[in-house]
Every structure is written in C-alpha cells, then in structure tokens.
Design an enzyme around this catalytic site. Structure first.
Site, PDB file in Angstrom:
ATOM      1  N   ARG A 149      -3.368  -2.377  13.527  1.00 36.34           N
ATOM      2  CA  ARG A 149      -3.704  -2.085  12.138  1.00 36.34           C
ATOM      3  C   ARG A 149      -4.672  -3.121  11.555  1.00 36.34           C
ATOM      4  NH1 ARG A 149       0.376   0.995   9.492  1.00 36.34           N
ATOM      5  NH2 ARG A 149       0.975   2.698  10.882  1.00 36.34           N
ATOM      6  N   ASP A 186       2.642  -0.185  -7.608  1.00 37.37           N
ATOM      7  CA  ASP A 186       2.656  -0.307  -6.159  1.00 37.37           C
ATOM      8  C   ASP A 186       1.806  -1.506  -5.780  1.00 37.37           C
ATOM      9  OD1 ASP A 186       3.631   1.790  -3.836  1.00 37.37           O
ATOM     10  OD2 ASP A 186       1.986   0.542  -3.136  1.00 37.37           O
TER      11      ASP A 186
END
Length: 290
Positions: free
Chosen positions: A50, A160
């Site tokens: 990632r 978030d």
C-alpha cells in the site's frame, strides 16, 4: 458506519523497495500511537504494498525516507498514511435497526423535547468514511423534522481521518450501484440523478448537505467540539483498536453525551467489560447511564 478496516488485498511489492525491519517497526509504533491500530507482522506485506503508492506519489526512493517524513511532520502525512493502509467499508442504511430506532422512537422524542426546551439536536458520525452513514441519518432526520412540523436546530457532524474519504463525503456524489440500501421512494426524494459526464451517478439533495457538516478528525487526538451530542455513531471502527484504546475512547464518548444519550457500535463490536458508563439497550445500541 462507516469503517476504516485493514484488509489484505494481495498487492505485491515487486519492483519496489523493501520494507526493512527498522522501518516497519517505526511504522507499527507510529500507526498505533496516532491511529490506535496494532499492525501485526502478518500485515507487513500489506503495508509495503500500500505504501509503495505513497512513495511514488512523494517521489521517495525508499521507506527510510518516508519514515523520516513522518518524523519531521507527522500531521501532514497522517491522513494519507491512514488512507493508504485502510479500506473504507460503508453503505447507505447499513445495520438498518439503528436507523429504525432513530426514526420510530428517538427522533420523535428528541424533537418534541427540543421544541419545548429550545435546545439544539446534534448527532455525530464518528468515522463517517465516504459519507453514506451521515447522509442516511440526514434522510431520516429531514423526514422526522417534516413530520413533526417543528423548527429545531438540528445538525449532523461527520468526521473521518482519511482525506480521500472526506473528499467523497463533501461532494456527496455516488455511483447508482452504491444506493442499494436506499428505498426507491427515498432515491426519488433525496437524490439528483446525474446527466452527461455524470451519467450513472447521483448527488445527495441540497437539503441533506445543509444538515451534514463534514470535517477531518483523528479520534485519538484532541477534539475541538464541545458537545453535547444526543447520539454518536461509531460503527465498525473500534474493532481494530486494542482494549486500552477502546476504554479511553468510550470514556471520551461518555463525556460528550448527556445522561440517556445513545452510542451505536458496529455489528461485530461490543462494550462488554470495557465501560461502566453505558448500558446495552438493543443490538449494538448503548445508552449512557443517568
């Protein structure tokens, strides 16, 4: 929720720099300290794969350079790091029993009380991901306000850590196949179907956008808002935290809720043995004790 979950997607690091022991240990400590997520050794390949994307985007030649960037300015890259190692999993009206409780019991009671007292109504979507959760709440809230015929200061806070997820939430534009949990009646009422280059997409109605405020927030850092909130949704977020982190977070949520306020968790989450501030009153539904 809205959830940020680690999931091994099988991305290989072929052709890129390897994540060394020292760098991986630094990243594990950094992610735990700032995100509350404990990365096991089994997640090493996931992290390597990632983060290779971030190395390329930042034009860094190795993971040592990336770790140095985090040391110099942790806050600047934290959101991107969290986005890189997590997958936002959410849907409209996921875990429908929570919305049914809101619609049939809580909102009618709250709105009547707020009308008499003049108080404001506030709901927090903590870990809102790409926004499906708070906009689903907004549909239920807007309809409840119409049925009650009352003017109440009512808002939903959606927060978030992921910049990418927040960008989607702010736009409020979704592919039509993402509306699977929305009834046909609500699709017609609360979405504007796209045309031309936006064919196959829909934007949430401006009325919903008025009710929802989208902001970045790290749940483990300081919270600028004062509260109180009538309800907090934190679903499918704490499942990846260790016990001490969960206990601290639940204590902080309790401070943001009045007696009788509600905390909603995800379907795989429980507060059992972690907090004396709440009582279980339904499926993954908790109420703050008086």
């Amino acid at each position: 929720m809205a959830a940020s979950v680690l999931a091994d997607d099988g991305i290989a690091a072929a052709g890129g720099p390897l994540l060394g022991d020292a760098e991986f240990q630094f990243l594990r400590d950094f992610v735990y300290r700032h995100c509350g997520i404990a990365l096991s050794e089994q997640k090493r390949q996931l992290v390597q794969g990632r983060l290779l994307r971030r190395l390329r985007a930042l034009r860094l030649g190795d993971f040592a350079g990336y770790c140095e960037l985090l040391r110099r300015d942790p806050d600047a890259e934290l959101g991107e790091l969290a986005s890189a190692i997590s997958t936002n999993v959410t849907a409209f009206f996921r875990e429908a029993h929570h919305y049914e409780l809101l619609e049939n019991e809580l909102l009618p009671q709250w709105l009547e009380h707020k009308r008499r007292s003049g108080d404001r109504l506030r709901i927090w979507s903590a870990g809102c991901a790409t926004g499906e959760e708070p906009y689903a709440m907004a549909m239920v809230l807007a309809e409840a306000l119409e049925r009650a015929g009352k003017t109440v200061d009512a808002k939903i806070l959606a927060t978030d850590l992921s910049p990418q997820a927040l960008g989607v939430a702010r736009k409020g534009v979704y592919a039509l196949d993402r509306l699977g949990g929305v009834s046909e009646e609500r699709r017609r009422r609360w979405f504007l179907r796209g045309e031309g280059e936006y064919e196959g997409y829909a934007r949430v109605h401006p009325r919903l956008r008025e009710l929802v405020t989208v902001l970045p927030l790290n749940l483990l850092h300081d919270w600028p808002m004062q509260g109180p909130f009538d309800a907090i949704f934190c679903r499918n977020v704490v499942i990846y935290f260790d016990q001490p982190t969960k206990q601290r977070l639940f204590r902080r949520y309790a401070q943001m809720l009045p007696p009788g306020g509600y905390l909603f968790l995800g379907h795989s989450e429980s507060m059992h043995g972690l907090s004396d501030d709440f009582e279980l009153v339904g499926r993954t539904t908790y109420r703050k004790r008086a």
